[in-house]
Design a protein around this motif. Structure first.
Motif, PDB file in Angstrom:
ATOM      1  N   LEU A 182       1.030   9.037  14.150  1.00  0.00           N
ATOM      2  CA  LEU A 182       1.206   7.672  13.646  1.00  0.00           C
ATOM      3  C   LEU A 182       1.798   7.677  12.234  1.00  0.00           C
ATOM      4  CD1 LEU A 182       0.535   4.600  14.085  1.00  0.00           C
ATOM      5  CD2 LEU A 182      -1.643   5.051  12.944  1.00  0.00           C
ATOM      6  N   SER A 183       2.821   6.855  12.015  1.00  0.00           N
ATOM      7  CA  SER A 183       3.371   6.681  10.670  1.00  0.00           C
ATOM      8  C   SER A 183       2.553   5.617   9.955  1.00  0.00           C
ATOM      9  CB  SER A 183       4.825   6.213  10.737  1.00  0.00           C
ATOM     10  OG  SER A 183       5.567   7.027  11.597  1.00  0.00           O
ATOM     11  N   MET A 184       2.345   5.813   8.646  1.00  0.00           N
ATOM     12  CA  MET A 184       1.454   4.901   7.951  1.00  0.00           C
ATOM     13  C   MET A 184       1.931   4.575   6.542  1.00  0.00           C
ATOM     14  SD  MET A 184      -2.584   5.660   8.438  1.00  0.00           S
ATOM     15  CE  MET A 184      -3.157   5.661   6.773  1.00  0.00           C
ATOM     16  N   ILE A 185       1.645   3.353   6.105  1.00  0.00           N
ATOM     17  CA  ILE A 185       1.743   3.023   4.683  1.00  0.00           C
ATOM     18  C   ILE A 185       0.331   2.685   4.253  1.00  0.00           C
ATOM     19  CG2 ILE A 185       2.591   1.370   2.962  1.00  0.00           C
ATOM     20  CD1 ILE A 185       5.083   1.006   4.622  1.00  0.00           C
ATOM     21  N   ILE A 186      -0.186   3.419   3.292  1.00  0.00           N
ATOM     22  CA  ILE A 186      -1.526   3.106   2.803  1.00  0.00           C
ATOM     23  C   ILE A 186      -1.401   2.534   1.391  1.00  0.00           C
ATOM     24  CG2 ILE A 186      -1.983   5.494   2.055  1.00  0.00           C
ATOM     25  CD1 ILE A 186      -5.001   4.729   2.966  1.00  0.00           C
TER      26      ILE A 186
ATOM     27  N   GLY B  35      -1.267   1.218  -7.459  1.00  0.00           N
ATOM     28  CA  GLY B  35      -1.088   0.408  -8.660  1.00  0.00           C
ATOM     29  C   GLY B  35      -2.267  -0.537  -8.785  1.00  0.00           C
ATOM     30  N   GLU B  36      -2.464  -1.023 -10.001  1.00  0.00           N
ATOM     31  CA  GLU B  36      -3.566  -1.949 -10.234  1.00  0.00           C
ATOM     32  C   GLU B  36      -3.342  -3.256  -9.475  1.00  0.00           C
ATOM     33  OE1 GLU B  36      -4.859  -1.526 -14.810  1.00  0.00           O
ATOM     34  OE2 GLU B  36      -2.726  -1.378 -14.393  1.00  0.00           O
ATOM     35  N   SER B  37      -4.386  -4.045  -9.410  1.00  0.00           N
ATOM     36  CA  SER B  37      -4.325  -5.336  -8.750  1.00  0.00           C
ATOM     37  C   SER B  37      -3.221  -6.192  -9.384  1.00  0.00           C
ATOM     38  CB  SER B  37      -5.692  -5.986  -8.903  1.00  0.00           C
ATOM     39  OG  SER B  37      -5.669  -7.254  -8.355  1.00  0.00           O
ATOM     40  N   GLY B  38      -2.449  -6.871  -8.551  1.00  0.00           N
ATOM     41  CA  GLY B  38      -1.404  -7.763  -9.051  1.00  0.00           C
ATOM     42  C   GLY B  38      -0.051  -7.107  -9.225  1.00  0.00           C
ATOM     43  N   SER B  39       0.081  -5.826  -8.839  1.00  0.00           N
ATOM     44  CA  SER B  39       1.345  -5.133  -9.071  1.00  0.00           C
ATOM     45  C   SER B  39       2.389  -5.408  -7.989  1.00  0.00           C
ATOM     46  CB  SER B  39       1.103  -3.627  -9.225  1.00  0.00           C
ATOM     47  OG  SER B  39       0.369  -3.122  -8.151  1.00  0.00           O
ATOM     48  N   GLY B  40       2.001  -6.097  -6.920  1.00  0.00           N
ATOM     49  CA  GLY B  40       2.977  -6.462  -5.895  1.00  0.00           C
ATOM     50  C   GLY B  40       2.905  -5.605  -4.639  1.00  0.00           C
ATOM     51  N   LYS B  41       1.823  -4.838  -4.504  1.00  0.00           N
ATOM     52  CA  LYS B  41       1.681  -3.942  -3.356  1.00  0.00           C
ATOM     53  C   LYS B  41       1.583  -4.729  -2.046  1.00  0.00           C
ATOM     54  CE  LYS B  41      -2.218  -2.147  -4.876  1.00  0.00           C
ATOM     55  NZ  LYS B  41      -2.450  -3.021  -6.036  1.00  0.00           N
TER      56      LYS B  41
ATOM     57  N   SER C 188       4.308  -5.234   1.312  1.00  0.00           N
ATOM     58  CA  SER C 188       4.057  -4.871   2.712  1.00  0.00           C
ATOM     59  C   SER C 188       4.065  -6.100   3.620  1.00  0.00           C
ATOM     60  CB  SER C 188       2.746  -4.099   2.840  1.00  0.00           C
ATOM     61  OG  SER C 188       1.680  -4.874   2.374  1.00  0.00           O
ATOM     62  N   LEU C 189       3.609  -7.226   3.103  1.00  0.00           N
ATOM     63  CA  LEU C 189       3.644  -8.448   3.914  1.00  0.00           C
ATOM     64  C   LEU C 189       5.082  -8.853   4.214  1.00  0.00           C
ATOM     65  CD1 LEU C 189       0.757 -10.482   2.239  1.00  0.00           C
ATOM     66  CD2 LEU C 189       0.731  -9.388   4.491  1.00  0.00           C
ATOM     67  N   ALA C 190       5.987  -8.561   3.270  1.00  0.00           N
ATOM     68  CA  ALA C 190       7.406  -8.874   3.487  1.00  0.00           C
ATOM     69  C   ALA C 190       7.947  -8.083   4.679  1.00  0.00           C
ATOM     70  CB  ALA C 190       8.214  -8.563   2.230  1.00  0.00           C
ATOM     71  N   ILE C 191       7.482  -6.841   4.828  1.00  0.00           N
ATOM     72  CA  ILE C 191       7.940  -6.016   5.955  1.00  0.00           C
ATOM     73  C   ILE C 191       7.564  -6.671   7.279  1.00  0.00           C
ATOM     74  CG2 ILE C 191       7.671  -3.789   7.140  1.00  0.00           C
ATOM     75  CD1 ILE C 191       6.986  -2.589   4.344  1.00  0.00           C
ATOM     76  N   LEU C 192       6.349  -7.203   7.322  1.00  0.00           N
ATOM     77  CA  LEU C 192       5.831  -7.776   8.565  1.00  0.00           C
ATOM     78  C   LEU C 192       6.245  -9.228   8.768  1.00  0.00           C
ATOM     79  CD1 LEU C 192       2.230  -6.364   8.157  1.00  0.00           C
ATOM     80  CD2 LEU C 192       3.870  -5.627   9.862  1.00  0.00           C
ATOM     81  N   GLY C 193       6.933  -9.811   7.776  1.00  0.00           N
ATOM     82  CA  GLY C 193       7.268 -11.230   7.868  1.00  0.00           C
ATOM     83  C   GLY C 193       6.044 -12.105   7.746  1.00  0.00           C
ATOM     84  N   LEU C 194       5.060 -11.654   6.966  1.00  0.00           N
ATOM     85  CA  LEU C 194       3.800 -12.392   6.838  1.00  0.00           C
ATOM     86  C   LEU C 194       3.546 -12.870   5.404  1.00  0.00           C
ATOM     87  CD1 LEU C 194       1.350 -10.207   9.005  1.00  0.00           C
ATOM     88  CD2 LEU C 194       2.268 -12.466   9.576  1.00  0.00           C
ATOM     89  N   LEU C 195       4.610 -13.109   4.643  1.00  0.00           N
ATOM     90  CA  LEU C 195       4.434 -13.586   3.266  1.00  0.00           C
ATOM     91  C   LEU C 195       3.768 -14.957   3.266  1.00  0.00           C
ATOM     92  CD1 LEU C 195       7.884 -12.692   1.624  1.00  0.00           C
ATOM     93  CD2 LEU C 195       5.658 -11.677   1.081  1.00  0.00           C
ATOM     94  N   PRO C 196       2.992 -15.254   2.203  1.00  0.00           N
ATOM     95  CA  PRO C 196       2.441 -16.613   2.108  1.00  0.00           C
ATOM     96  C   PRO C 196       3.583 -17.628   2.078  1.00  0.00           C
ATOM     97  CG  PRO C 196       2.022 -15.351   0.075  1.00  0.00           C
ATOM     98  CD  PRO C 196       2.579 -14.400   1.095  1.00  0.00           C
TER      99      PRO C 196
END
Ligand SMILES: Nc1ncnc2c1ncn2[C@@H]1O[C@H](COP(=O)(O)OP(=O)(O)O)[C@@H](O)[C@H]1O
Ligand code: SF4
Ligand SMILES: [Mg+2]
Length: 329
Positions: free
Chosen positions: A201-205, A37-43, A47-55
């Motif tokens: 390895l499992s991946m999310i790109i 998706g384009e920039s700003g779509s929430g990608k 993924s940061l939510a998965i890692l618990g690394l949200l701002p």
């Protein structure tokens, strides 16, 4: 196959502003999922939510993130940190932001073996050099003594991959890993990642480039304005998109399809998330839009086996995509 990761109805907000709106996707062991998706779509936020690394200003307002059967959203900070070291890893578009500029690269990788694996100094150093060699950094023993700024962009991204893979995670999230790199280096990095995929390895790109995705993932989720608008296998979705936005992304991508056709950018820009359009968020830019699209927000629904689309006219886009789409030209 059982699901390794299952994200359901995830929403992330900054105050009252929802940046990710009810997104669901899942990943099977050993598979690669692409989020495009384009920039700003929430990608990235997804993924940061998965890692618990949200701002710090962002919070998960609803949903569930299950990792290997465990609910990640109810884990404490310590447990999450442990998981991030042992099972989940991420590489970012800008490796400089993730590396400490005042420590040598070899030291930073060795530290991971020391802290997480209890390795002694000499062994940690040896394993750091091994990890650097494995990602194709030539003369690794010497390069280990260099600081991050002494590496080229591509070599720095290799360092990041070496660090991310050092502790043999089960899932690697690669957030625009090649965006800042030139085409040749990009191809090298993708080859490197593919080698790891082949090893299981499992991946999310995450990428805005459908060409990159085509070469790495089996399944893809297309995001627009914080929502998933289409999902399916790469093969099906690329040959026959069921959402006008996906169609637009494909037409705009120089490397996604070798059809020799001209690149046709999507008109306009993604919406400001604080002022979302009514109805379908894509309607101001959509060549298929009709009256109904201005008022009714389309639900994501199954449009074919294994495929979902959030377009009122998905069936039409699927079957007559070319004919109708051509009216834009
Ligand atoms: N720290 C932040 N503060 C406020 N808004 C943010 C912040 N980070 C991201 N956003 C907003 O959330 C939306 C999604 O961001 P992001 O997930 O980074 O998009 P992507 O990775 O798809 O480019 C964007 O519209 C962006 O403006
Ligand atoms: S619902 Fe309407 S505006 Fe939205 S993508 Fe489909 S045709 Fe376009
Ligand atoms: Mg991003």
């Amino acid at each position: 196959m059982s699901k390794l990761l299952e994200v359901s109805d995830l929403s992330v907000a900054f105050g009252q502003t929802h940046a990710v709106r009810g997104v669901s996707f899942s990943l099977e062991q050993g598979q690669t999922l692409a989020i495009v998706g384009e920039s700003g779509s929430g990608k990235s936020l997804s993924s940061l939510a998965i890692l618990g690394l949200l701002p710090p200003q962002a919070r998960v307002v609803s949903g569930s993130i299950r990792w290997d059967g465990r609910e990640l959203l109810s884990l404490g900070d310590d447990e999450l940190r442990k998981l991030r070291g042992e099972e989940l890893a991420i590489i970012f578009q800008d490796p400089l932001s993730a590396l400490n500029p005042s420590l040598t690269v070899g030291y930073q990788i060795a530290e991971m073996f020391r802290r997480r694996r209890g390795a002694r100094r000499e062994e940690a150093r040896r394993r750091a050099i091994e990890a650097m060699t494995e990602v194709g950094i030539p003369d690794a023993a010497r390069r280990a003594e260099n600081y991050p700024h002494e590496f080229s962009g591509g070599m720095r991204q290799r360092v990041m991959i070496a660090m991310a893979l050092a502790l043999e995670p089960r899932l690697l999230i690669a957030d625009e890993p090649t965006t800042a790199l030139d085409v040749t280096v990009q191809a090298q990095i993708l080859r490197l990642l593919r080698k790891r995929q082949e090893a299981g390895l499992s991946m999310i790109i995450i990428s805005h480039d459908l060409g990159v995705v085509a070469r790495t993932a089996q399944r893809v989720v297309v995001m627009y304005a914080g929502k998933a608008v289409e999902s399916g296998t790469v093969a099906e979705l690329y040959s026959n998109p069921s959402h006008p936005y996906t169609k637009g992304l494909l037409a705009a991508s120089p490397s996604a399809r070798d059809t020799g056709r001209q690149i046709q950018p999507i008109d306009g820009y993604p919406p400001d998330i604080t002022a979302m359009p009514s109805g379908c968020a894509f309607h101001p830019r959509c060549p298929f839009a009709r009256e109904r699209c201005r008022t009714d927000e389309p639900e994501l629904r199954i449009v074919a086996p294994g495929r979902t689309s959030a377009c009122h006219f998905a069936e039409e886009v699927l079957t007559h995509g070319e004919a109708v789409g051509n009216t834009r030209a």
